[in-house]
Design a protein around this motif. Sequence first.
Motif, mmCIF file in Angstrom:
data_model
loop_
_atom_site.group_PDB
_atom_site.id
_atom_site.type_symbol
_atom_site.label_atom_id
_atom_site.label_comp_id
_atom_site.label_asym_id
_atom_site.label_seq_id
_atom_site.Cartn_x
_atom_site.Cartn_y
_atom_site.Cartn_z
ATOM 1 N N ASP A 24 11.617 -4.286 -3.765
ATOM 2 C CA ASP A 24 11.612 -4.500 -2.076
ATOM 3 C C ASP A 24 11.081 -5.682 -1.714
ATOM 4 O OD1 ASP A 24 11.293 -3.839 0.210
ATOM 5 O OD2 ASP A 24 10.659 -1.956 0.141
ATOM 6 N N ALA A 64 5.052 0.224 -11.761
ATOM 7 C CA ALA A 64 5.254 -0.008 -10.280
ATOM 8 C C ALA A 64 5.189 -1.442 -10.100
ATOM 9 C CB ALA A 64 3.596 0.471 -9.425
ATOM 10 N N GLU A 87 1.132 3.922 -3.132
ATOM 11 C CA GLU A 87 0.783 5.358 -2.838
ATOM 12 C C GLU A 87 2.038 6.421 -3.296
ATOM 13 O OE1 GLU A 87 -2.824 4.843 0.367
ATOM 14 O OE2 GLU A 87 -0.620 5.285 1.205
ATOM 15 N N ARG A 88 3.216 5.881 -2.725
ATOM 16 C CA ARG A 88 4.187 6.778 -3.178
ATOM 17 C C ARG A 88 4.651 7.069 -4.660
ATOM 18 N NH1 ARG A 88 9.456 5.628 -4.185
ATOM 19 N NH2 ARG A 88 9.105 3.260 -3.581
ATOM 20 N N VAL A 89 4.681 5.592 -5.358
ATOM 21 C CA VAL A 89 4.960 5.992 -6.835
ATOM 22 C C VAL A 89 3.744 6.112 -7.758
ATOM 23 C CG1 VAL A 89 6.774 4.035 -6.501
ATOM 24 C CG2 VAL A 89 4.383 3.417 -7.473
ATOM 25 N N SER A 146 1.057 8.123 -6.400
ATOM 26 C CA SER A 146 0.801 9.405 -6.004
ATOM 27 C C SER A 146 -0.805 9.405 -6.000
ATOM 28 C CB SER A 146 1.089 10.734 -6.966
ATOM 29 O OG SER A 146 2.506 10.772 -6.871
ATOM 30 N N ARG A 147 -1.287 8.310 -5.693
ATOM 31 C CA ARG A 147 -2.930 8.246 -5.409
ATOM 32 C C ARG A 147 -3.172 7.526 -4.024
ATOM 33 N NH1 ARG A 147 -2.263 8.623 -10.797
ATOM 34 N NH2 ARG A 147 -4.128 9.079 -12.080
ATOM 35 N N GLU A 148 -4.297 7.644 -3.599
ATOM 36 C CA GLU A 148 -4.645 6.865 -2.479
ATOM 37 C C GLU A 148 -5.137 5.565 -2.850
ATOM 38 O OE1 GLU A 148 -8.815 6.478 0.447
ATOM 39 O OE2 GLU A 148 -8.530 8.124 -0.684
ATOM 40 N N LYS A 204 0.849 -1.306 -0.052
ATOM 41 C CA LYS A 204 -0.047 -0.020 -0.080
ATOM 42 C C LYS A 204 0.777 1.233 -0.068
ATOM 43 C CE LYS A 204 -4.083 1.979 2.552
ATOM 44 N NZ LYS A 204 -3.296 3.473 2.943
ATOM 45 N N ALA A 205 1.885 1.373 1.040
ATOM 46 C CA ALA A 205 2.469 2.306 1.092
ATOM 47 C C ALA A 205 3.397 2.648 -0.273
ATOM 48 C CB ALA A 205 3.595 2.481 2.045
ATOM 49 N N HIS A 206 3.905 1.483 -0.970
ATOM 50 C CA HIS A 206 4.866 1.473 -2.126
ATOM 51 C C HIS A 206 3.805 2.189 -3.218
ATOM 52 C CE1 HIS A 206 7.158 0.248 -5.568
ATOM 53 N NE2 HIS A 206 6.046 -0.233 -6.090
#
Length: 288
Positions: free
Chosen positions: A249, A243, A54-56, A58-60, A50-52
């Motif tokens: 990771d 993505a 959202e970061r790459v 730029s969305r919820e 989820k964190a990955h």
Amino acid sequence: MNRRTLLAALPIVAMPGLALAQARDPRRLRVALLPDENASTLIQNAQPLKAHLERVLSREIELVVTTDYSSMIEAMRFGRIEVAYFGPFSYVLAKSRAPGIEPFAVGIERGSPTYQSVIVATADGPVKALGDVRGRPFGFGDQASTSSHLIPRALLLTRAQLKGGDDYRPVHLGTHDAVARAVQNGQVPAGALSKAILDVLFERGTVDRAKVVEITLSDPIPNYPMVMQGNLADPLKAAIRDAFLNLRDPAVLGAFRVQGFAPTTDAAYDILRETARVLELDLGRMRG
């Protein structure tokens, strides 16, 4: 009644395509995880994913675990999720109902985009070989599961000439871990699940290695595909694809039990359509 009045009078439910067309570039992406284990465990393990994303992107990101494979297929069919991690056969079923969905990445394990199904038995039980399943109950997962239903069902038929319903009693237990626990506890003398999931259950101590024995392994199966809605905007589709294909990771990949992702296409799953044909399964009528 003029055309404008007629359109205004139509119920919203009669125009699902309109809602989907307007959601081609959503700010919130719903990402579904295959419900092959306990839902809370899946959600917890997927927090790095989820964190990955959202970061790459730029969305919820909203992680979704449906109640079973069938509800996940229907959610994809009606546009209630944008991205999904399907099992191979559940993807084939979803594609038969929603031709516009697109597989774009496949998990890599030990350098290969394949995995295996394993048939297991209770260690001190009556099943020592495939032929011993005759006349007994056999534990499957979800009906739409590849390694916990389709492939082991084919193994029993082709390697031991055992047909479900005639020669043994199929018992559908829902998830892979439920099959492993049922075999461990002697509730069914044998069953089938993903070999990768069984190994994880052994490592976690969820299933006791001393109480479950492996009877046979399947041939390699095309691995789980990542799938997206085909009506998403092209730049978003490219970003989603990157993505996953550029993902390195281990903490994120751990949610999928894979070492990485490679590109894939629908044709990679034709072998499962052929297996379903051999088993005389009607994809259109299967639950899902």
